[in-house]
Write an enzyme that holds these catalytic residues in place. Structure first.
Site: not given
Length: 429
Positions: A306, A364, A265
């Site tokens: 993702h 990210d 996460h």
């Protein structure tokens, strides 16, 4: 109200009519509550097909690469708004007026300091403690310092708690970092913006006058915006589940921080840097790309693709531009790890394998590059994620309280032994 229904035929039982509800946008949902009366539950590991709540805060269409906060596209908020305005939007569902924003910013600014006894609280941690471990502890401990705003059924108390959490999170995050490197804490300054204040508390010292780069402050503000909320993810669902028990907001947010800590996460951008370090040199990029394409090889390219977005992550588009601005400002085009990152980005955007599987660089990937370029250690990446996600957690917690949601109680498919009698220890084999 519902205007459609589904009929479920169950062998040996009467057919059951299940209401179908439609949101303003997005897929319809089937209300399976009537199954309980028939002695049955649904089975949905990971809750990937279950809507556990009704919400007006955020909408995601992963197939189309859409992320909306209160109906506003994330790209517009990141480029036209700022973090504190986004915080207001998540909490109130509307953008603030000029007067509302001015008042809100002033309140946040005036609540950035933490109780002086929090300084000694930090001394209970080891110096090598992970900053997320520290953040979990100190955020949960805030309830011990602010007894005057813990009535969750009091709207004024909820507003005060929200302001305190948003205001104090950068201070606590920076304190966690300073403690880990043995430097004195830097107090917040009322003359700086939210992002400027955080960078000053991170990198300033009593020995010099730290000058905050406008480019870096703008980049940090965008990182906060792009992480502010992401609908019913693992940590937000954790906040809602913890909050459904009636616990105080500080405890609920601490639970969210704990859930965010997991590498699947909030630790994803930290994993990007670990991957770049593993590759180590530009000459090994082709080798690792081949490993990523080999389905029998356990290596994975972190920061690409993702779980939610089956298209390009809309947040990544904003972060890519910001990453280019930060690298240009800092002149780090020749940094070995960042050169690897830029080459991987080029491959992912041009290689047919990655394009066909829609393994585009995600938020990210770019946020990891930006934070690395700023000189922020990887141990702080998830802390910064938690800082940015705080307004989203608070908004969902508040919405759950207002909606008078029931206490969370997931069911299970039991596969253990059936009832059996206790056996005395001398008769066990």
């Amino acid at each position: 109200m519902f205007d459609k229904k589904a009929t479920l035929a169950i062998p040996g039982k009467d057919a059951i009519d299940l209401p179908i509800y439609s949101g303003t946008i997005g897929p319809d949902v089937v209300d399976v509550g009537a199954l309980t009366g028939q002695g049955m539950f649904t089975y949905d590991p990971g809750f990937v097909s279950t809507a556990a709540c009704e919400s007006k805060i955020t909408y995601i269409d992963g197939g189309k690469g859409v992320l909306l906060h209160g109906g506003y596209p994330i790209e517009q908020l990141a480029n036209e708004s700022d973090f504190l305005e986004t915080c207001w939007l998540l909490w109130h569902g509307e953008l603030p007026t000029a007067d509302e924003k001015k008042d809100f910013v002033e309140k946040i600014t005036m609540h950035t300091m933490v109780h002086d006894q929090m300084n000694s609280f930090f001394q209970g941690f080891r110096r090598d403690a992970h900053p997320m471990a520290i953040l979990c502890g100190v955020v949960g401990a805030l309830s011990a310092f602010y007894h005057d705003s813990l009535d969750i059924n009091n709207e004024k108390h909820r507003n005060i708690s929200a302001i305190r959490l948003i205001a104090k999170m950068p201070t606590l995050a920076a304190m966690a970092y300073k403690f880990s490197i043995g430097q004195p804490f830097i107090y917040p300054r009322n003359d700086l913006s939210y992002a400027e204040n955080f960078l000053n508390m991170m990198f300033g010292t009593p020995c010099d006058d730290y000058k905050v780069s406008p480019t870096l402050a703008k980049a940090m503000d965008k990182i906060f915006i792009l992480h502010a909320d992401h609908e019913q993810n693992a940590s937000t669902s954790t906040v809602r589940l913890a909050g459904s028990t009636g616990t105080n907001p500080f405890a609920a947010i601490a639970a969210g921080i704990s859930a965010l800590w997991g590498p699947s996460h909030g630790g994803a951008n930290e994993a990007v840097l670990d991957m770049l370090n593993e590759i180590g040199d530009e000459s090994r990029i082709d080798e690792y790309v081949a490993k990523a394409k080999d389905k029998n090889d356990p290596f994975r390219l972190m920061g690409f693709g993702h779980r939610v977005y089956k298209n390009f992550d809309p947040r990544a588009k904003v972060m890519k531009q910001t990453a280019d601005e930060v690298l240009g400002e800092l002149g780090l085009d020749n940094d070995p790890l960042l050169k690897i990152a830029k080459r991987l980005e080029q491959i992912a955007l041009e290689d047919d394998y990655f394009i066909s599987k829609k393994l585009y660089p995600n938020v990210d990937f770019y946020s990891g590059i930006i934070l690395k370029a700023m000189g922020i250690p990887t141990s702080m990446f998830t802390v910064i994620f938690a800082l940015g996600r705080t307004p989203g957690w608070i908004a969902h917690w508040n919405e759950m309280i207002v909606d008078k949601s029931r206490i969370g109680r997931p069911r299970q498919l039991y596969t253990g032994p059936t009832q059996r009698d206790f056996v005395q220890i001398d008769k066990r084999k």
